[in-house]
Design an enzyme around this catalytic site. Sequence first.
Site, PDB file in Angstrom:
ATOM      1  N   LYS A 182      18.629   1.813  11.566  1.00  0.00           N
ATOM      2  CA  LYS A 182      17.776   2.039  10.391  1.00  0.00           C
ATOM      3  C   LYS A 182      16.424   1.410  10.725  1.00  0.00           C
ATOM      4  CE  LYS A 182      16.771   2.637   5.894  1.00  0.00           C
ATOM      5  NZ  LYS A 182      15.452   1.939   5.852  1.00  0.00           N
ATOM      6  N   GLY A 239      16.129 -10.152   8.780  1.00  0.00           N
ATOM      7  CA  GLY A 239      15.243  -9.931   7.648  1.00  0.00           C
ATOM      8  C   GLY A 239      15.349 -11.030   6.614  1.00  0.00           C
ATOM      9  N   SER A 240      15.026 -10.678   5.377  1.00  0.00           N
ATOM     10  CA  SER A 240      14.943 -11.667   4.307  1.00  0.00           C
ATOM     11  C   SER A 240      16.324 -12.123   3.853  1.00  0.00           C
ATOM     12  CB  SER A 240      14.183 -11.087   3.116  1.00  0.00           C
ATOM     13  OG  SER A 240      14.951 -10.076   2.484  1.00  0.00           O
ATOM     14  N   GLY A 243      17.510  -9.657   0.942  1.00  0.00           N
ATOM     15  CA  GLY A 243      17.969  -8.360   1.437  1.00  0.00           C
ATOM     16  C   GLY A 243      19.221  -8.479   2.267  1.00  0.00           C
ATOM     17  N   GLY A 244      19.279  -9.494   3.133  1.00  0.00           N
ATOM     18  CA  GLY A 244      20.448  -9.678   3.970  1.00  0.00           C
ATOM     19  C   GLY A 244      21.680 -10.039   3.175  1.00  0.00           C
ATOM     20  N   GLU A 263      20.596 -12.424  10.415  1.00  0.00           N
ATOM     21  CA  GLU A 263      19.702 -13.575  10.560  1.00  0.00           C
ATOM     22  C   GLU A 263      18.736 -13.522   9.383  1.00  0.00           C
ATOM     23  OE1 GLU A 263      15.729 -14.461  12.612  1.00  0.00           O
ATOM     24  OE2 GLU A 263      17.154 -13.879  14.162  1.00  0.00           O
ATOM     25  N   CYS A 300      10.835 -16.188  13.003  1.00  0.00           N
ATOM     26  CA  CYS A 300      11.971 -16.796  12.322  1.00  0.00           C
ATOM     27  C   CYS A 300      12.182 -18.235  12.768  1.00  0.00           C
ATOM     28  CB  CYS A 300      13.233 -15.980  12.552  1.00  0.00           C
ATOM     29  SG  CYS A 300      13.486 -15.506  14.276  1.00  0.00           S
ATOM     30  N   GLU A 389      12.167 -21.016   2.563  1.00  0.00           N
ATOM     31  CA  GLU A 389      11.260 -20.490   3.582  1.00  0.00           C
ATOM     32  C   GLU A 389      10.059 -19.793   2.958  1.00  0.00           C
ATOM     33  OE1 GLU A 389      11.497 -17.669   7.574  1.00  0.00           O
ATOM     34  OE2 GLU A 389      12.712 -17.151   5.836  1.00  0.00           O
TER      35      GLU A 389
END
Length: 505
Positions: A182, A239-240, A243-244, A263, A300, A389
């Site tokens: 994706k 990603g965030s 979202g993760g 991650e 990251c 973060e």
Amino acid sequence: MAFIPHGKHLIAGEWLETEPKFSSEPAHGSVHQFSAGTIDIVNRACEAAEVAFWSYGRTSREERAVFLETIADEIEARAKSITEIGTQETGLPEARLDGERGRTTGQLRLFASHIRKGDYLDGRHDVALPDRKPLPRPDLLLIQRPIGPVAVFGASNFPLAFSTAGGDTAAALAAGCPVVVKGHSAHPGTGEIIAEAIYASINKTGMPKGVFSLIQGGRRDVGTSLVQHPFIKAVGFTGSLAGGRALFDLCASRPEPIPFFGELGSVNPMFLLPNAVAARGVDIAKGWAGSLTLGAGQFCTNPGIAVLVAGDTAETFTNAATEALEAVEPQVMLTNNIADAYRRGRDRVAASVAVRELLTTACDLRNATPSLFRTTGAEWLANHALGEEVFGPLGLIVTVADETEMLEVAHSFQGQLTCTLHLDPGDYDFGRRLLPVLERKAGRVLANGFPTGVEVADSMVHGGPYPASTNFGATSVGTLSIRRFLRPVCFQNIPKELRGADLAS
């Protein structure tokens, strides 16, 4: 000739166009139109991946190694065009894209070399003991086998190394698993040209067409349908946290739950011990400023927190860090949304009564400038929100009363990708007390350095306890990452004539 994207998905060897469309948002250069993903496209890609698995999962290590090396060659053959479209879409400098491309192709070649050796299979053989009393032992052979099609979500901040042919894709292909990517809408043209390199490699090496597919863009339901598709057996994500975590929960709630290797986020604290600060605090401050603002802070492993004991040396460190950060020019961020999120995060920290502002300036559009704040250990321990973060060049200095409070602060952190110790020999006694805490908090603990820059090597761990990642036993960088997409199978009394090459003994 300049690369002009055609804006289509790659599904099982076919470039397909769909409605609706979306437009790229480049930092500079031309805007391009791309087909947006649909649930139907997801279904076609996953079905093709499942068909491909029955042959690709049985390929030899040598065949897969040649495939990975061919992908690397095809990417390098498009080097100039990749850098051109990549810099346009992301605003990253050419040198950064060139380096990231080298990291990507180097990783593919490293994985090829690694699987040729066969050690990653962790083969174990207990030979039959037919005469053993009171019961005979059967012939037992354990080996790691590929799990099936893998879904990969491209990252916004690494258009090459953590996206279309990045670490998750390379690891899954090395393991013998087809991949459905994706693509991230922040750099769809870059994703497309990398997909063209993989497509050319499939044709050159005779791999099944469904071994790789690229789905561009699409609404949230596209990602949801991908992780919930019954043919998908694992998901790789960078990603965030929000979202993760949403995708992780979807994977866990499936009728057949599957592993989600996400991650998600990390503030990567540094602990500066007294002797090191006294001897070289100014140099550490300058190094921190460089690491904090590298790539506009969009790593990251960006070291967002510096913890040190209050006193004159802490003041010297703080003044040097402020001065170094003041000299940093505005940098273009990856997307407008990321720039907006950075400004919101900065404003959230600035609004806290627990912090003092040392440096912050106005930034507009996609530009970002560094921000620096300060708080005490007591205020940090009372305000857990300070540990969230902020994706961008924002630093927070935490001055603690003494070593006891530094240990309390260390214990207070959630899971991290990295923790750093700055220490000299005179600090070793306290370092021995602090290191076990940091070891429990992070996947990588380093001394007298800065965590930005993740070496692609056998020994690297890029992961950590939640929320740094969703699986503390895995890494998304290094050869150990291949193991995420394998599972152990024991073969009992299976005739040699039925075993593949990996099972020969």
